[in-house]
Each structure stands twice: as structure tokens, then as C-alpha cells.
Write a protein that holds these residues in place. Structure first.
Motif, PDB file in Angstrom:
ATOM      1  N   ASN A 278       0.829  -1.209   0.000  1.00  0.00           N
ATOM      2  CA  ASN A 278       0.000   0.000   0.000  1.00  0.00           C
ATOM      3  C   ASN A 278       0.860   1.254   0.000  1.00  0.00           C
ATOM      4  N   SER A 279       1.910   1.236   0.814  1.00  0.00           N
ATOM      5  CA  SER A 279       2.797   2.402   0.902  1.00  0.00           C
ATOM      6  C   SER A 279       3.553   2.637  -0.398  1.00  0.00           C
ATOM      7  N   LEU A 280       3.696   1.573  -1.206  1.00  0.00           N
ATOM      8  CA  LEU A 280       4.359   1.690  -2.503  1.00  0.00           C
ATOM      9  C   LEU A 280       3.376   1.965  -3.634  1.00  0.00           C
ATOM     10  N   GLY A 281       2.093   2.106  -3.291  1.00  0.00           N
ATOM     11  CA  GLY A 281       1.090   2.461  -4.283  1.00  0.00           C
ATOM     12  C   GLY A 281       0.469   1.305  -5.038  1.00  0.00           C
ATOM     13  N   ALA A 282       0.690   0.066  -4.594  1.00  0.00           N
ATOM     14  CA  ALA A 282       0.128  -1.091  -5.301  1.00  0.00           C
ATOM     15  C   ALA A 282      -1.370  -1.201  -5.049  1.00  0.00           C
ATOM     16  N   LYS A 283      -2.118  -1.518  -6.099  1.00  0.00           N
ATOM     17  CA  LYS A 283      -3.577  -1.638  -6.010  1.00  0.00           C
ATOM     18  C   LYS A 283      -4.085  -3.016  -6.413  1.00  0.00           C
ATOM     19  N   ARG A 284      -3.298  -3.754  -7.206  1.00  0.00           N
ATOM     20  CA  ARG A 284      -3.791  -5.037  -7.742  1.00  0.00           C
ATOM     21  C   ARG A 284      -2.682  -6.090  -7.689  1.00  0.00           C
ATOM     22  N   PRO A 285      -2.384  -6.606  -6.499  1.00  0.00           N
ATOM     23  CA  PRO A 285      -1.321  -7.609  -6.385  1.00  0.00           C
ATOM     24  C   PRO A 285      -1.808  -9.007  -6.784  1.00  0.00           C
ATOM     25  N   ILE A 286      -0.862  -9.824  -7.197  1.00  0.00           N
ATOM     26  CA  ILE A 286      -1.079 -11.256  -7.415  1.00  0.00           C
ATOM     27  C   ILE A 286      -0.230 -11.997  -6.388  1.00  0.00           C
TER      28      ILE A 286
ATOM     29  N   LEU B   7      18.339 -13.703  -2.811  1.00  0.00           N
ATOM     30  CA  LEU B   7      17.222 -12.766  -2.700  1.00  0.00           C
ATOM     31  C   LEU B   7      17.665 -11.475  -2.014  1.00  0.00           C
ATOM     32  N   ALA B   8      18.481 -11.583  -0.977  1.00  0.00           N
ATOM     33  CA  ALA B   8      18.983 -10.378  -0.306  1.00  0.00           C
ATOM     34  C   ALA B   8      19.716  -9.484  -1.302  1.00  0.00           C
ATOM     35  N   GLN B   9      20.517 -10.089  -2.171  1.00  0.00           N
ATOM     36  CA  GLN B   9      21.241  -9.308  -3.175  1.00  0.00           C
ATOM     37  C   GLN B   9      20.273  -8.689  -4.178  1.00  0.00           C
ATOM     38  N   ALA B  10      19.218  -9.425  -4.553  1.00  0.00           N
ATOM     39  CA  ALA B  10      18.229  -8.890  -5.491  1.00  0.00           C
ATOM     40  C   ALA B  10      17.510  -7.675  -4.892  1.00  0.00           C
ATOM     41  N   ILE B  11      17.285  -7.689  -3.585  1.00  0.00           N
ATOM     42  CA  ILE B  11      16.669  -6.533  -2.922  1.00  0.00           C
ATOM     43  C   ILE B  11      17.628  -5.351  -2.936  1.00  0.00           C
ATOM     44  N   ILE B  12      18.895  -5.599  -2.635  1.00  0.00           N
ATOM     45  CA  ILE B  12      19.907  -4.542  -2.671  1.00  0.00           C
ATOM     46  C   ILE B  12      19.991  -3.927  -4.066  1.00  0.00           C
ATOM     47  N   ASP B  13      19.890  -4.773  -5.091  1.00  0.00           N
ATOM     48  CA  ASP B  13      20.000  -4.313  -6.479  1.00  0.00           C
ATOM     49  C   ASP B  13      18.716  -3.668  -7.002  1.00  0.00           C
ATOM     50  N   GLY B  14      17.656  -3.665  -6.181  1.00  0.00           N
ATOM     51  CA  GLY B  14      16.406  -3.049  -6.591  1.00  0.00           C
ATOM     52  C   GLY B  14      15.538  -3.903  -7.486  1.00  0.00           C
ATOM     53  N   LYS B  15      15.866  -5.182  -7.625  1.00  0.00           N
ATOM     54  CA  LYS B  15      15.080  -6.071  -8.471  1.00  0.00           C
ATOM     55  C   LYS B  15      13.831  -6.585  -7.742  1.00  0.00           C
ATOM     56  N   VAL B  16      13.946  -6.752  -6.442  1.00  0.00           N
ATOM     57  CA  VAL B  16      12.829  -7.149  -5.583  1.00  0.00           C
ATOM     58  C   VAL B  16      12.640  -6.037  -4.564  1.00  0.00           C
ATOM     59  N   ALA B  17      11.390  -5.629  -4.345  1.00  0.00           N
ATOM     60  CA  ALA B  17      11.129  -4.467  -3.485  1.00  0.00           C
ATOM     61  C   ALA B  17      11.448  -4.749  -2.019  1.00  0.00           C
ATOM     62  N   PHE B  18      11.046  -5.913  -1.528  1.00  0.00           N
ATOM     63  CA  PHE B  18      11.256  -6.257  -0.123  1.00  0.00           C
ATOM     64  C   PHE B  18      10.862  -7.710   0.102  1.00  0.00           C
ATOM     65  N   THR B  19      11.221  -8.221   1.261  1.00  0.00           N
ATOM     66  CA  THR B  19      10.751  -9.537   1.679  1.00  0.00           C
ATOM     67  C   THR B  19      10.349  -9.489   3.147  1.00  0.00           C
ATOM     68  N   VAL B  20       9.602 -10.493   3.573  1.00  0.00           N
ATOM     69  CA  VAL B  20       9.240 -10.651   4.980  1.00  0.00           C
ATOM     70  C   VAL B  20       9.976 -11.878   5.500  1.00  0.00           C
ATOM     71  N   ASP B  21      10.829 -11.672   6.472  1.00  0.00           N
ATOM     72  CA  ASP B  21      11.667 -12.750   7.003  1.00  0.00           C
ATOM     73  C   ASP B  21      11.049 -13.306   8.274  1.00  0.00           C
ATOM     74  N   GLN B  22      10.850 -14.630   8.323  1.00  0.00           N
ATOM     75  CA  GLN B  22      10.348 -15.271   9.542  1.00  0.00           C
ATOM     76  C   GLN B  22      11.462 -15.954  10.326  1.00  0.00           C
ATOM     77  N   GLN B  23      12.717 -15.816   9.884  1.00  0.00           N
ATOM     78  CA  GLN B  23      13.897 -16.312  10.580  1.00  0.00           C
ATOM     79  C   GLN B  23      13.843 -17.826  10.828  1.00  0.00           C
TER      80      GLN B  23
END
Length: 333
Positions: free
Chosen positions: A167-175, A265-281
Motif C-alpha cells: 500500500n505504501s508503494l502504491g500497489a492496487k492489484r497484487p497477485i 534474494l537479499a542481493q536482489a533486494i539490494i539491487d532493486g530487483k525485488v522491493a522487499f521480503t518478509v523474514d520469519q527467521q
């Protein structure tokens, strides 16, 4: 790092040399090892005990390597013989529980992705006096199957956190891409997203076939021109989804988000390819579950006090990912 924490829980965490690996019926994304080494530390002097860790892991998903590594480090510290087995099919996972009972284990740690298939076998375990903890999946049902605590994230709240972030990134129609039908934890994640963004649509794929994941995602995106975000529910699946988005030329239009973590995936987030992830550790889930079962034998201690031990969720975005990358490369995030 933006932390989402709804209940405080304390775990005793120490890292010690790995002593041994038990046989297993299935691994995650790695090859089987005969042994390994962790950090320095003293092994418990308590009598050696046997604990079974039984998961619904499917081959190729690196998430389970991280969870298992935590369990192995706890087993090494606690002088535990760890018997690891896994099967994504509920009926066969129940058979693995029966096998553990027959092997006279002194504790069972189990994931509850398909709890209805496991409840009878777990009742046999608790009737036999074997303490049970659940981990990863089963946040809503662990008490019903006789576990004394659960190590994991509240998946509905984790999904809601993703919805808030999108929502904070403006998404309206996620899959929301579900890679295993019938898995209650995955269903809860997507339900949590939908609670924040009602237009969220679920897409089912066959998680054991990455080619099918890619083709199904590509077809869905082509058929849904107003989609502006897509969510993978595990790191390897998200990375495949990102490649599909990129190949369609939609990287500037469709935001890619994820659950869970690995180094790539962490590197993909750093590179801006993936916006974010939720980590459950997951490392903490594996470590905590085995250590909690050892504590029962050691002093009759029941970690959690009748409540679950929350290991997440935590939002990892581009600002937070560099701090996490080192640990992700070590296989503990």
C-alpha cells in the motif's frame, strides 16, 4: 530494519560445533553432508537424547536448509541425536511421525502445513509421552495437536504487513503466488495481504516445477494488464517470478515482493530487483524447536509458557538488506 513484533519471547541461543547429521528422506536445496562445523562453544553434559525433526520440505527450496541448519546447531550444543526427515505430502509426513515414535525418540518437532493429516499420528506421540513442538506452519492449530509451543511467525499478520508495505508503494492489484495447494500457512499469507488490499488475487502454481512456475506467472501477467505487484511466498519462487516479470518487460510496472530469505534474494533486494521480503527467521525456528525439547528433558522446562514463540515477521527492504546479506550468505537468515 523495520520490525513487526507482537509478543516478546526469549530464546537461549548459543552456537557450538556440529557433531553429527542423521539420515533424512529429503533435503532442501543442498546435497547431503556427513558433518560440519559451527561456531565454538561447549557441548551440554546432559545424557544424549534422540529428537525427530519432521518437515513438509520439498526438494530444492533453500528455506529448509536454513531451518535445518539452526536445528543442527542446537542439536550439537545440546548433545542431541537429530533425526531429520521430510515429505511435502501430508499422509507421508504422518508416516514419518509414526516412524519416529517407533524409533523411541524423546521429542518431536514438526511442521503443520497440513494439520488434519497429522493429528492422529501426533496424538499417538503425545499418548506415548513424547513431547511435541511445532514450528514454521501451524500457528493457529499447534495446541489442538498437543504441542506445548510453536516457533514461527503469525502468517496472517505477516501477510498484512506485506499488504501495508505494498500500500505504501502504491500497489492496487497484487497477485499472490501460492506454490503448494492445501498449505494453511501459505493460504494465511495471501489472506493477510488481501485483508489490506482487497483486489489481491491468488495464483496457484506447482512449486516443484520452476519451469511451470515461470510459465504460469507469465501467462497470468499477460492476462492481467492492471496487475501492479506480484508476491512470491518463498525466496526461490520469487527469484523465478522476477525473471518472468523481467522477460515480459514489466519490471518498471510490476513490483516484486517476497516472503522468506536467502543470499540471492537479499542481493536482489539490494539491487532493486525485488522491493522487499518478509523474514520469519527459519534458522531461529529450527534452533528454538530443538533446544525447547532438550529443555524439557533437562529440567522439565516448557518454553513459551503456553504461548507461541514468534520469530517474525520482519520487513527487509533495500535499506535493511545490506545488514542481512552477510548472515544470509552464511545460511542463517
Amino acid at each position: 530494519m523495520a520490525q513487526f513484533s507482537w509478543r516478546k519471547a526469549t530464546l537461549v541461543a548459543a552456537i557450538a560445533p556440529m557433531l553429527a547429521l542423521s539420515a533424512c528422506s529429503s533435503t532442501g536445496g543442498r546435497t547431503e553432508e556427513a558433518g560440519g562445523a559451527g561456531g565454538g562453544g561447549q557441548v551440554a553434559t546432559t545424557e544424549r537424547m534422540k529428537i525427530a525433526l519432521i518437515t513438509h520440505a520439498a526438494p530444492g527450496d533453500t528455506f529448509w536448509d536454513i531451518l535445518r541448519k539452526g536445528a543442527e546447531e542446537a542439536a550439537a550444543k545440546d548433545n542431541v541425536e537429530l533425526l531429520y526427515t521430510s515429505d511435502p505430502e501430508g499422509g507421508r509426513q504422518a508416516q514419518l511421525i509414526q516412524q519416529a515414535i517407533d524409533q523411541k525418540v524423546e521429542g518431536i518437532a514438526v511442521t503443520l502445513a497440513k494439520p488434519d493429516a497429522l493429528k492422529d499420528a501426533l496424538k499417538k506421540a503425545t499418548d506415548a509421552g513424547i513431547p511435541v513442538v511445532s514450528l514454521n506452519s501451524g500457528a493457529d492449530v499447534w495446541q489442538q495437536v498437543g504441542a506445548f509451543t510453536h516457533f514461527g511467525s503469525d502468517e496472517n499478520l505477516a501477510g498484512a504487513a506485506v499488504g501495508d508495505k505494498l500500500n505504501s508503494l502504491g500497489a492496487k492489484r497484487p497477485i499472490c503466488v501460492i506454490m503448494e495447494q492445501g498449505n494453511v500457512a501459505l493460504d494465511a499469507r495471501c489472506a493477510g495481504v488481501k485483508s489490506k488490499i482487497p483486489a489481491t488475487e491468488n495464483l496457484f502454481v506447482q512449486g516443484t516445477d520452476m519451469t511451470q512456475v515461470s510459465s504460469t506467472v507469465s501467462a497470468k501477467l499477460q492476462a492481467t494488464p492492471d496487475a501492479d505487484a506480484i508476491i512470491g511466498l518463498g525466496a526461490p519462487f520469487t527469484l523465478t517470478i522476477h525473471k518472468a516479470v523481467e522477460s515480459l518487460g514489466l519490471a518498471d510496472k510490476v513490483k516484486v515482493a517476497s516472503f522468506d530469505m536467502n543470499g540471492e534474494l537479499a542481493q536482489a533486494i539490494i539491487d532493486g530487483k525485488v522491493a522487499f521480503t518478509v523474514d520469519q527467521q527459519p534458522w531461529l525456528q529450527g534452533y528454538g524447536a530443538i533446544d525447547a525439547l532438550w529443555q524439557v528433558k533437562r529440567a522439565g522446562i516448557h518454553v513459551g509458557g503456553g504461548l507461541p514463540v514468534l520469530t517474525g515477521p520482519s520487513i527487509i527492504d533495500q535499506a535493511a538488506a545490506p545488514d542481512v546479506l552477510k548472515f544470509a550468505k552464511e545460511g542463517i537468515r
